[in-house]
Design a protein around this motif. Structure first.
Motif, PDB file in Angstrom:
ATOM      1  N   GLU A   1       0.854  -1.194   0.000  1.00 43.83           N
ATOM      2  CA  GLU A   1       0.000   0.000   0.000  1.00 43.83           C
ATOM      3  C   GLU A   1       0.889   1.242   0.000  1.00 43.83           C
ATOM      4  OE1 GLU A   1      -2.744  -0.115   3.205  1.00 43.83           O
ATOM      5  OE2 GLU A   1      -3.523  -2.113   2.695  1.00 43.83           O
ATOM      6  N   SER A   2       0.587   2.173  -0.883  1.00 46.19           N
ATOM      7  CA  SER A   2       1.411   3.377  -1.031  1.00 46.19           C
ATOM      8  C   SER A   2       0.746   4.575  -0.367  1.00 46.19           C
ATOM      9  CB  SER A   2       1.649   3.680  -2.518  1.00 46.19           C
ATOM     10  OG  SER A   2       2.377   2.634  -3.131  1.00 46.19           O
ATOM     11  N   TYR A   3       1.556   5.396   0.272  1.00 45.52           N
ATOM     12  CA  TYR A   3       1.089   6.623   0.914  1.00 45.52           C
ATOM     13  C   TYR A   3       2.088   7.740   0.615  1.00 45.52           C
ATOM     14  CZ  TYR A   3      -1.779   3.327   3.560  1.00 45.52           C
ATOM     15  OH  TYR A   3      -2.654   2.327   3.903  1.00 45.52           O
ATOM     16  N   SER A   4       1.635   8.944   0.811  1.00 42.78           N
ATOM     17  CA  SER A   4       2.486  10.120   0.653  1.00 42.78           C
ATOM     18  C   SER A   4       2.401  10.935   1.939  1.00 42.78           C
ATOM     19  CB  SER A   4       2.041  10.956  -0.548  1.00 42.78           C
ATOM     20  OG  SER A   4       2.875  12.071  -0.721  1.00 42.78           O
ATOM     21  N   VAL A   5       3.542  11.170   2.572  1.00 42.92           N
ATOM     22  CA  VAL A   5       3.593  11.853   3.865  1.00 42.92           C
ATOM     23  C   VAL A   5       4.505  13.060   3.751  1.00 42.92           C
ATOM     24  CG1 VAL A   5       4.265  11.651   6.279  1.00 42.92           C
ATOM     25  CG2 VAL A   5       3.144   9.732   5.147  1.00 42.92           C
TER      26      VAL A   5
ATOM     27  N   ILE B   1      -0.284   6.185   9.943  1.00 42.83           N
ATOM     28  CA  ILE B   1       0.409   6.803   8.813  1.00 42.83           C
ATOM     29  C   ILE B   1      -0.423   7.947   8.234  1.00 42.83           C
ATOM     30  CG2 ILE B   1       1.281   6.403   6.477  1.00 42.83           C
ATOM     31  CD1 ILE B   1       1.990   3.571   7.312  1.00 42.83           C
ATOM     32  N   LYS B   2      -1.721   7.715   8.100  1.00 39.47           N
ATOM     33  CA  LYS B   2      -2.588   8.741   7.516  1.00 39.47           C
ATOM     34  C   LYS B   2      -2.732   9.960   8.423  1.00 39.47           C
ATOM     35  CE  LYS B   2      -5.438   5.505   4.827  1.00 39.47           C
ATOM     36  NZ  LYS B   2      -6.797   4.907   4.686  1.00 39.47           N
TER      37      LYS B   2
ATOM     38  N   ARG C   1      -2.349   1.764   9.329  1.00 41.67           N
ATOM     39  CA  ARG C   1      -2.842   2.689   8.300  1.00 41.67           C
ATOM     40  C   ARG C   1      -3.260   4.021   8.910  1.00 41.67           C
ATOM     41  NH1 ARG C   1      -6.433  -1.662   6.256  1.00 41.67           N
ATOM     42  NH2 ARG C   1      -5.377  -2.765   4.549  1.00 41.67           N
TER      43      ARG C   1
ATOM     44  N   SER D   1       5.628   3.074   1.767  1.00 40.42           N
ATOM     45  CA  SER D   1       4.945   1.821   1.431  1.00 40.42           C
ATOM     46  C   SER D   1       4.727   0.993   2.686  1.00 40.42           C
ATOM     47  CB  SER D   1       5.753   1.013   0.419  1.00 40.42           C
ATOM     48  OG  SER D   1       5.743   1.636  -0.851  1.00 40.42           O
TER      49      SER D   1
END
Length: 509
Positions: free
Chosen positions: A184-188, A217-218, A214, A197
């Motif tokens: 799963e990809s995220y942008s922080v 991170i979010k 999740r 990831s």
């Protein structure tokens, strides 16, 4: 259906509707791509502040290309995009047919196009069409794969992660050729937009833990995350605790072993360290090489590391407490050489011990910050010269020099750098407690540390597991390591959906 289940479904439905309304509002606030070519160019220049490395190419057939010179691979850009679009009709669908780059996307919002440009893409605008074709042509400037530096070992794979997120994920996928490996990809980061990831094995990792990771991170709201060591402090359970609650590794084999045990990995683009969670206290004293040697040797080495931790933390403090308050515990045969050694020392034991501990830390920090060859020389020569001079000048005793050296040496047996730093720090308050109240102060410090550890958790799971709460099944791979046939189940701590790792049947024929 019970009334409670009905209420739960009702609230979930309302929450889903609220989330959909929020997402729709966010989409409505986004600015659409201008249809006119001149307006599009002007908008891109405004959004990117007309940067010096922003390149705009207008083709004769109606295409307009925008990209950053410093982020794109010129060979790929010219061969797979520019050369292919020269004879194409200026429409988004035709651009998609002719571009031979594997990673392409369609965007209709300005913000999405800007983000793709900052990641090394080229934006292709067709006059009269409100859709942008983005083709990823970013440079692949990666450091070659090397041996692990901080987690070196004799047996096992000799390869380490590097700063490329794609390379690190590919290393993990080479070890685990499993379709259930989810990414799963995220942008922080509001300023850095760092790519992150989250990896886990579907069907093994606990869904509640995945959801908890999740959400953490979010929920991060920060300007930028430049390394996984920064990110781990934002997602761990208690950032005020001195003990780390999540492990970092540079070894792909260790990361894959965590995945097989039902844990999760968090990778940060630009970082050579991978975060593994959840973890227990005892795992900070384990190494991947323990799995490669006989179980008797692995058990001895693990017990030695735990014993070394205890020695490193308490040895100097016991010396200070004994010489300050409890002479009766010192054997009579040792009292005479101890008295002779301390006869010229003008300081009380607590000052003497703190002085030497600070000197050792200064030498260690100086050796770490200097270039490699100079640092090694500084550590060895500095330790010998300063130690000898301190004894000759009467600042300290010979026996304390030996005790401090053994304590410092014991701290190096910890295979984890973060836990090694914690052990270095804990010696100082315990020395102070021992110098003020003797063994009573030492016991107070020990109880405080124990209570502090009992209160810690890693991703919601007990940090001192499997000892507290007692989970005897997991003792088989803790301080001791039983034969491989006895460790065929995943640890209870991670709450895996599938407990059994393999079925072990020994063929006696």
């Amino acid at each position: 259906m019970t009334a409670a289940e009905g209420f739960l479904m009702f609230f979930k439905k309302k929450k889903g509707e609220a989330d959909n309304n929020m997402n729709q509002k966010n989409l409505d606030d986004k600015e659409l791509i201008p249809v006119d070519k001149a307006d599009f160019i002007q908008k891109m220049k405004e959004q990117l502040h007309d940067s010096a490395d922003l390149n705009i190419k207008e083709l004769t057939n109606g295409f307009t290309l925008i990209f950053f010179d410093t982020l794109t691979d010129k060979k790929m850009l010219n061969g797979d995009v520019l050369a292919r679009l020269e004879d194409a009709q200026a429409t988004p669908n035709e651009a998609l047919k002719h571009i031979t780059v594997s990673s392409t996307s369609k965007y209709k919002y300005v913000d999405d196009v800007v983000n793709s440009l900052l990641k090394g893409a080229v934006a292709v605008h067709s006059a009269g069409h409100p859709v942008i074709i983005s083709a990823m042509v970013g440079t692949q400037e990666n450091r070659s794969l090397t041996r692990p530096e901080n987690e070196s070992q004799v047996l096992g794979p000799q390869i380490a992660f590097n700063e490329s997120l794609a390379t690190n994920i590919s290393l993990i996928r080479r070890f685990l050729t499993n379709p259930n490996l989810c990414n799963e990809s995220y942008s922080v980061g509001k300023q850095t937009n760092s790519a992150i990831s989250l990896l886990y094995l579907k069907g093994i990792a606990d869904d509640d833990m995945i959801d908890r990771m999740r959400e953490r991170i979010k929920s991060i709201d920060i300007d930028g995350v430049l390394d996984s060591s920064n990110l781990v402090q934002l997602i761990e359970d208690n950032s005020f605790a001195i003990f780390p609650q999540m492990l970092l590794t540079e070894r792909p084999d260790r990361a894959c072993a965590w995945l097989l045990n039902g844990k999760m990995l968090v990778l940060v683009d630009g970082s050579v360290q991978v975060i593994g969670a959840p973890q227990t206290f005892i795992e900070f004293f384990q190494s991947m090489e323990d799995e490669s040697v006989r179980w008797q040797i692995a058990t001895f080495i693990r017990a030695l590391r735990v014993f070394s931790m205890i020695v490193s933390i308490f040895f100097t403090a016991i010396y200070v407490a004994a010489l300050t308050f409890h002479y009766e515990i010192i054997p009579q045969t040792l009292l005479i050489p101890l008295g002779e050694s301390r006869s010229r020392v003008p300081f009380p034991p607590i000052i003497e011990a703190l002085l030497l501990e600070v000197m050792i830390e200064l030498l260690r920090e100086a050796g770490a910050r200097l270039p490699t060859k100079v640092g090694q020389t500084m550590g060895i020569v500095g330790g010998i010269v300063v130690g000898t001079a301190a004894v000759d000048a009467g600042f300290t005793s010979n026996i304390l020099i030996i005790i401090i050296a053994v304590s410092a040496l014991a701290s190096f047996t910890t295979p984890n750098y973060m836990m090694g730093n914690v052990i270095r720090i804990l010696r100082f308050p315990l020395i102070i407690f021992a110098g003020m109240w003797g063994f009573y102060g030492l016991m107070f410090g020990f109880c405080f540390l124990l209570i502090h550890l009992l209160r810690q958790s890693s991703l919601g799971t007990p940090f001192l597991a499997p000892f507290y709460p007692p989970r005897f099944e997991d003792w088989r791979d803790s301080i001791i390591r039983l034969p491989i046939g006895w460790t065929n189940s995943r640890p209870v701590q991670t709450r895996p959906l599938d407990r059994l790792k393999y079925r072990y049947r020994k063929n006696k024929n």
